[in-house]
Design an enzyme around this catalytic site. Structure first.
Site, PDB file in Angstrom:
ATOM      1  N   HIS A  48      -4.471   6.643   6.865  1.00 47.10           N
ATOM      2  CA  HIS A  48      -4.106   5.231   6.793  1.00 47.10           C
ATOM      3  C   HIS A  48      -5.090   4.408   7.631  1.00 47.10           C
ATOM      4  CE1 HIS A  48      -1.483   1.618   6.974  1.00 47.10           C
ATOM      5  NE2 HIS A  48      -0.972   2.093   5.866  1.00 47.10           N
ATOM      6  N   ASP A  81       4.486   3.683   8.299  1.00 50.05           N
ATOM      7  CA  ASP A  81       3.659   3.099   9.338  1.00 50.05           C
ATOM      8  C   ASP A  81       4.527   2.844  10.558  1.00 50.05           C
ATOM      9  OD1 ASP A  81       1.884   2.989   7.222  1.00 50.05           O
ATOM     10  OD2 ASP A  81       1.899   0.828   7.029  1.00 50.05           O
ATOM     11  N   ASP A 111       0.815  -1.216   0.000  1.00 46.62           N
ATOM     12  CA  ASP A 111       0.000   0.000   0.000  1.00 46.62           C
ATOM     13  C   ASP A 111       0.849   1.266   0.000  1.00 46.62           C
ATOM     14  OD1 ASP A 111       0.770  -0.789   2.578  1.00 46.62           O
ATOM     15  OD2 ASP A 111      -0.892   0.252   3.547  1.00 46.62           O
ATOM     16  N   HIS A 112       2.146   1.119   0.187  1.00 47.55           N
ATOM     17  CA  HIS A 112       3.031   2.290   0.182  1.00 47.55           C
ATOM     18  C   HIS A 112       3.919   2.389  -1.057  1.00 47.55           C
ATOM     19  CE1 HIS A 112       2.268   3.728   4.332  1.00 47.55           C
ATOM     20  NE2 HIS A 112       1.739   2.525   4.382  1.00 47.55           N
TER      21      HIS A 112
HETATM   22 ZN   LIG Z   1       3.094  -1.185   6.453  1.00 51.43          ZN
END
Ligand SMILES: [Zn+2]
Length: 267
Positions: free
Chosen positions: A226, A168, A24-25
């Site tokens: 997020h 994160d 997701d990044h």
């Molecule tokens: Zn992550």
């Protein structure tokens, strides 16, 4: 695609800071670079991120073919060591605690030149060389030897603005030292306060933890995002965070924020 939708031109991007190698990044990065290539880009793109990023990108390009521009990689070093700098800003990495190596980034504006008060230029007959010195902060020595302090010749300086991106990460109160007094802080808030256990297990943070970090760092404003898709009402996380740190906004892709320029009072 998203960038075009938000009216942002990828041709203007020269530096990209990646926090960690979770899908997701980073998945969006491949699409972005390939559309840059298709639009005829020639200028290099500088990528900053975990050391393995170069390997991942290498595999990708081996399969899909090379890009028509150069990719330059740099892995973050010591937390206090500047990873990027130009005439306006410095960027330093911040070590995060996640399931894989992860970094946040602190963007800090450099000090601007002082603005000389216009009337002083004519009344004192200041020349170019004088102005250069005064803009740097020096006092002015008149022909008769009289010294005029810099503060009488210039407008008060602007405060240096700063922005930090932390995502994160497991909640880590020791990060406060990296983001002390930051104007704008993005901190991930994947989970609600009631799912703190899950946050610890997956090495993410809750809305309240993000707010505690912002409060302890005395941040100007907190942006949280997020969010896990498990919450039907993402505003719940915003409300939770605001109980600890009222200056909190929940953000979505495409939201923009600007930090006002403020002069430091000399009184
Ligand atoms: Zn992550």
């Amino acid at each position: 695609m998203q960038m075009h939708r938000f009216g942002f031109h990828p041709g203007r991007i020269h530096h990209i800071f990646i926090s960690h190698l979770h899908g997701d990044h980073v998945f969006g990065l491949f699409g972005l670079l390939s559309s840059m290539g298709m639009s005829g880009r020639k200028a290099p793109v500088n990528l900053y991120g975990p050391p393995k990023m170069q390997e991942v990108m290498g595999q990708h390009l081996k399969f899909f073919g090379p890009l028509p521009f150069e990719l330059r990689f740099q892995a973050p070093g010591d937390p206090d060591k500047v990873i990027f700098e130009d005439s306006k800003v410095t960027v330093t990495p911040i070590p995060l605690k996640h399931r894989v190596p992860a970094f946040g980034y602190l963007f800090r504006e450099k000090e601007k030149e002082l603005n000389v008060i216009k009337e002083k230029i004519t009344s004192l007959g200041l020349g170019i060389a004088d102005l250069v010195r005064i803009k740097r902060g020096e006092d002015h020595v008149c022909a008769d030897g009289k010294v005029i302090p810099n503060s009488k010749l210039t407008l008060p300086p602007y405060r240096r603005r700063s922005y930090a991106y932390l995502s994160d990460t497991l909640y880590d109160p020791s990060l406060v030292r990296y983001v002390k007094d930051v104007d704008l802080l993005f901190h991930e808030a994947t989970f609600s306060e009631r799912d703190e256990k899950l946050a610890v297990q997956t090495m993410h943070s809750t809305s309240v933890q993000a707010a505690m970090l912002a409060r302890d760092a005395r941040a100007g404003k907190l942006l949280i995002g997020h969010f896990s898709t498990r919450y039907r009402d993402p505003e719940l996380l915003e409300r939770e965070a605001r109980t600890i740190f009222p200056e909190t906004d929940g953000v979505k892709d495409g939201n923009t924020y600007s930090i006002p320029l403020v002069r430091i009072s000399r009184e």
